[in-house]
Scaffold this active site. Structure first.
Site, PDB file in Angstrom:
ATOM      1  N   ASP A 145       0.864  -1.190   0.000  1.00 43.36           N
ATOM      2  CA  ASP A 145       0.000   0.000   0.000  1.00 43.36           C
ATOM      3  C   ASP A 145       0.896   1.234   0.000  1.00 43.36           C
ATOM      4  O   ASP A 145       2.113   1.136   0.206  1.00 43.36           O
ATOM      5  CB  ASP A 145      -0.906   0.010   1.251  1.00 43.36           C
ATOM      6  CG  ASP A 145      -1.787   1.260   1.309  1.00 43.36           C
ATOM      7  OD1 ASP A 145      -2.441   1.576   0.296  1.00 43.36           O
ATOM      8  OD2 ASP A 145      -1.808   1.945   2.357  1.00 43.36           O
ATOM      9  N   SER A 146       0.288   2.401  -0.179  1.00 39.69           N
ATOM     10  CA  SER A 146       1.047   3.649  -0.139  1.00 39.69           C
ATOM     11  C   SER A 146       1.574   3.948   1.263  1.00 39.69           C
ATOM     12  O   SER A 146       2.481   4.759   1.416  1.00 39.69           O
ATOM     13  CB  SER A 146       0.142   4.804  -0.569  1.00 39.69           C
ATOM     14  OG  SER A 146      -0.940   4.925   0.343  1.00 39.69           O
ATOM     15  N   TYR A 190      -0.663   8.263  -2.461  1.00 36.51           N
ATOM     16  CA  TYR A 190      -0.750   7.955  -3.893  1.00 36.51           C
ATOM     17  C   TYR A 190      -1.943   8.695  -4.530  1.00 36.51           C
ATOM     18  O   TYR A 190      -1.939   8.972  -5.723  1.00 36.51           O
ATOM     19  CB  TYR A 190      -1.005   6.454  -4.112  1.00 36.51           C
ATOM     20  CG  TYR A 190       0.202   5.538  -3.984  1.00 36.51           C
ATOM     21  CD1 TYR A 190       1.463   6.021  -3.650  1.00 36.51           C
ATOM     22  CD2 TYR A 190       0.051   4.169  -4.210  1.00 36.51           C
ATOM     23  CE1 TYR A 190       2.541   5.137  -3.533  1.00 36.51           C
ATOM     24  CE2 TYR A 190       1.127   3.296  -4.112  1.00 36.51           C
ATOM     25  CZ  TYR A 190       2.365   3.790  -3.763  1.00 36.51           C
ATOM     26  OH  TYR A 190       3.424   2.920  -3.660  1.00 36.51           O
ATOM     27  N   GLY A 191      -2.956   8.949  -3.698  1.00 37.06           N
ATOM     28  CA  GLY A 191      -4.252   9.403  -4.208  1.00 37.06           C
ATOM     29  C   GLY A 191      -4.227  10.656  -5.058  1.00 37.06           C
ATOM     30  O   GLY A 191      -5.102  10.858  -5.890  1.00 37.06           O
ATOM     31  N   CYS A 200      -4.517  -1.468  -1.893  1.00 32.23           N
ATOM     32  CA  CYS A 200      -4.653  -0.046  -2.167  1.00 32.23           C
ATOM     33  C   CYS A 200      -5.553   0.082  -3.393  1.00 32.23           C
ATOM     34  O   CYS A 200      -5.234  -0.473  -4.445  1.00 32.23           O
ATOM     35  CB  CYS A 200      -3.263   0.523  -2.450  1.00 32.23           C
ATOM     36  SG  CYS A 200      -3.259   2.230  -3.011  1.00 32.23           S
ATOM     37  N   ASN A 201      -6.663   0.764  -3.219  1.00 30.29           N
ATOM     38  CA  ASN A 201      -7.596   0.920  -4.345  1.00 30.29           C
ATOM     39  C   ASN A 201      -6.960   1.694  -5.484  1.00 30.29           C
ATOM     40  O   ASN A 201      -7.129   1.356  -6.657  1.00 30.29           O
ATOM     41  CB  ASN A 201      -8.852   1.670  -3.891  1.00 30.29           C
ATOM     42  CG  ASN A 201      -9.693   0.860  -2.910  1.00 30.29           C
ATOM     43  OD1 ASN A 201     -10.698   0.301  -3.275  1.00 30.29           O
ATOM     44  ND2 ASN A 201      -9.260   0.793  -1.666  1.00 30.29           N
ATOM     45  N   GLU A 228      -2.421   8.265   8.679  1.00 30.01           N
ATOM     46  CA  GLU A 228      -0.949   8.201   8.619  1.00 30.01           C
ATOM     47  C   GLU A 228      -0.309   8.829   9.858  1.00 30.01           C
ATOM     48  O   GLU A 228       0.864   8.610  10.126  1.00 30.01           O
ATOM     49  CB  GLU A 228      -0.415   8.892   7.352  1.00 30.01           C
ATOM     50  CG  GLU A 228      -0.634   8.106   6.069  1.00 30.01           C
ATOM     51  CD  GLU A 228       0.162   6.796   5.981  1.00 30.01           C
ATOM     52  OE1 GLU A 228       1.276   6.730   6.519  1.00 30.01           O
ATOM     53  OE2 GLU A 228      -0.373   5.830   5.391  1.00 30.01           O
ATOM     54  N   CYS A 254     -11.058   3.201   0.050  1.00 31.50           N
ATOM     55  CA  CYS A 254      -9.611   3.413   0.208  1.00 31.50           C
ATOM     56  C   CYS A 254      -9.230   2.624   1.446  1.00 31.50           C
ATOM     57  O   CYS A 254      -9.953   2.662   2.458  1.00 31.50           O
ATOM     58  CB  CYS A 254      -9.321   4.897   0.401  1.00 31.50           C
ATOM     59  SG  CYS A 254      -7.661   5.270   1.021  1.00 31.50           S
ATOM     60  N   HIS A 278      -7.196   3.011   3.725  1.00 30.05           N
ATOM     61  CA  HIS A 278      -6.969   3.759   4.964  1.00 30.05           C
ATOM     62  C   HIS A 278      -8.279   3.983   5.743  1.00 30.05           C
ATOM     63  O   HIS A 278      -8.282   4.084   6.964  1.00 30.05           O
ATOM     64  CB  HIS A 278      -6.376   5.145   4.670  1.00 30.05           C
ATOM     65  CG  HIS A 278      -4.921   5.146   4.340  1.00 30.05           C
ATOM     66  ND1 HIS A 278      -4.421   4.690   3.146  1.00 30.05           N
ATOM     67  CD2 HIS A 278      -3.839   5.578   5.054  1.00 30.05           C
ATOM     68  CE1 HIS A 278      -3.100   4.836   3.135  1.00 30.05           C
ATOM     69  NE2 HIS A 278      -2.721   5.363   4.279  1.00 30.05           N
TER      70      HIS A 278
HETATM   71  N1  DGL Z   1      -4.759   3.415   0.672  1.00 27.37           N
HETATM   72  C1  DGL Z   1      -4.815   3.812  -0.673  1.00 27.37           C
HETATM   73  C2  DGL Z   1      -6.102   3.438  -1.385  1.00 27.37           C
HETATM   74  O1  DGL Z   1      -6.712   2.449  -1.010  1.00 27.37           O
HETATM   75  C3  DGL Z   1      -4.255   5.146  -1.070  1.00 27.37           C
HETATM   76  C4  DGL Z   1      -4.320   6.297  -0.136  1.00 27.37           C
HETATM   77  C5  DGL Z   1      -3.344   7.356  -0.627  1.00 27.37           C
HETATM   78  O2  DGL Z   1      -2.145   7.083  -0.571  1.00 27.37           O
HETATM   79  O3  DGL Z   1      -3.807   8.412  -1.085  1.00 27.37           O
HETATM   80  O4  DGL Z   1      -6.486   4.051  -2.337  1.00 27.37           O
END
Ligand code: DGL
Length: 255
Positions: free
Chosen positions: A6-7, A38-39, A69-70, A147, A179, A181
């Site tokens: 994941d990110s 990552y988003g 991670c989506n 985070e 997501c 998170h």
């Molecule tokens: N946890 C990630 C997801 O499921 C990405 C969150 C991020 O890094 O912005 O999309």
């Protein structure tokens, strides 16, 4: 070994489900904290990061990789599957279960900007929610809070109000936690939103899909956690987020 990436710490919400269903399997988790989030990144950066982490997990002996991670799934999973011969299990916003559940015909999708912009997400909506009203909302503050290990309190409530008020006003009765998170904020969301609101989190379904993969017989049931960021801080977050899984975190020097 099952590799999970994941990110940052979000995929730990998926790892705990995998561990609950497959307690005897070894798990290696990588959080790409140095590149988190990552988003809001462009697709080519997300793809490069996901490729680099997957290569590392494969070199470590991963038999299956879970893209927990989506955003990374939506952007990179098809290419990963064509580049490698091991199975990849990805996650995407649970549009189908949400459409089965809604009574009002309106659903809210909480996900990252990258996920919501992806072609894969649009096909999901076209396939399962064409007759529904689908309201999307990126929630970057949720990622930031998780985070930092902040799962409740004024900052969390403020972010929840900011991201959900319009969707609630539109009479949505189901919220997709799109997501990895966000499930860590589910208790706060449940406490803050009206009782009739239902939440969809696909972590459990992902773990079920992982358990259907053919894996070599269970090994030492080790849980290894790595980060491209600060391992001490990541260990502190693991204690807050997944206290049931004791693990010490190492630094992974990403390419
Ligand atoms: N946890 C990630 C997801 O499921 C990405 C969150 C991020 O890094 O912005 O999309």
């Amino acid at each position: 070994m099952i590799g999970i990436l994941d990110s940052g710490v979000g995929g730990l919400s998926v790892m705990r489900e995998i561990h609950a269903q497959l307690p005897n399997q070894s798990l290696t988790y990588i959080g790409d904290t140095a590149w988190c989030p990552y988003g809001n990144k462009n697709f080519s950066d997300i793809r490069d990061r996901t490729f680099a982490l997957s290569d590392f997990l494969i070199n470590q002996g991963a038999e299956v990789i879970v893209i927990a991670c989506n955003s990374a799934t939506i952007v990179a999973i098809e290419e990963l599957r064509s580049r490698h011969c091991i199975p990849f299990v990805g996650m995407e916003p649970g549009v189908k279960p949400a459409s089965d559940l809604t009574q009002t015909g309106t659903i809210g999708v909480l996900a990252t900007e990258a996920s919501l912009a992806g072609e894969k997400f649009h096909s999901l909506v076209a396939a399962h929610a064409q007759d529904l009203r689908v309201i999307t909302q990126p929630c970057p503050k949720f990622v930031e809070l998780v985070e930092r290990g902040i799962l409740e309190g004024a900052e969390v409530d403020q972010a929840i109000d900011e991201y959900t008020s319009e969707i609630l006003a539109a009479n949505a009765d189901v919220f997709i936690l799109g997501c990895s998170h966000y499930p860590f904020l589910r208790p706060a969301l449940e406490a803050r939103l009206p009782d009739h609101i239902q939440f969809i989190d696909t972590g459990n379904a992902i773990a079920r899909r992982v358990s259907q993969q053919s894996l070599t017989s269970p090994n030492q049931n080790e849980v290894n956690v790595m980060t491209t960021g600060d391992p001490k801080e990541f260990s502190r977050l693991c204690e807050i987020l997944i206290p049931e899984l004791s693990s010490s975190c190492q630094h992974f020097l990403a390419p």
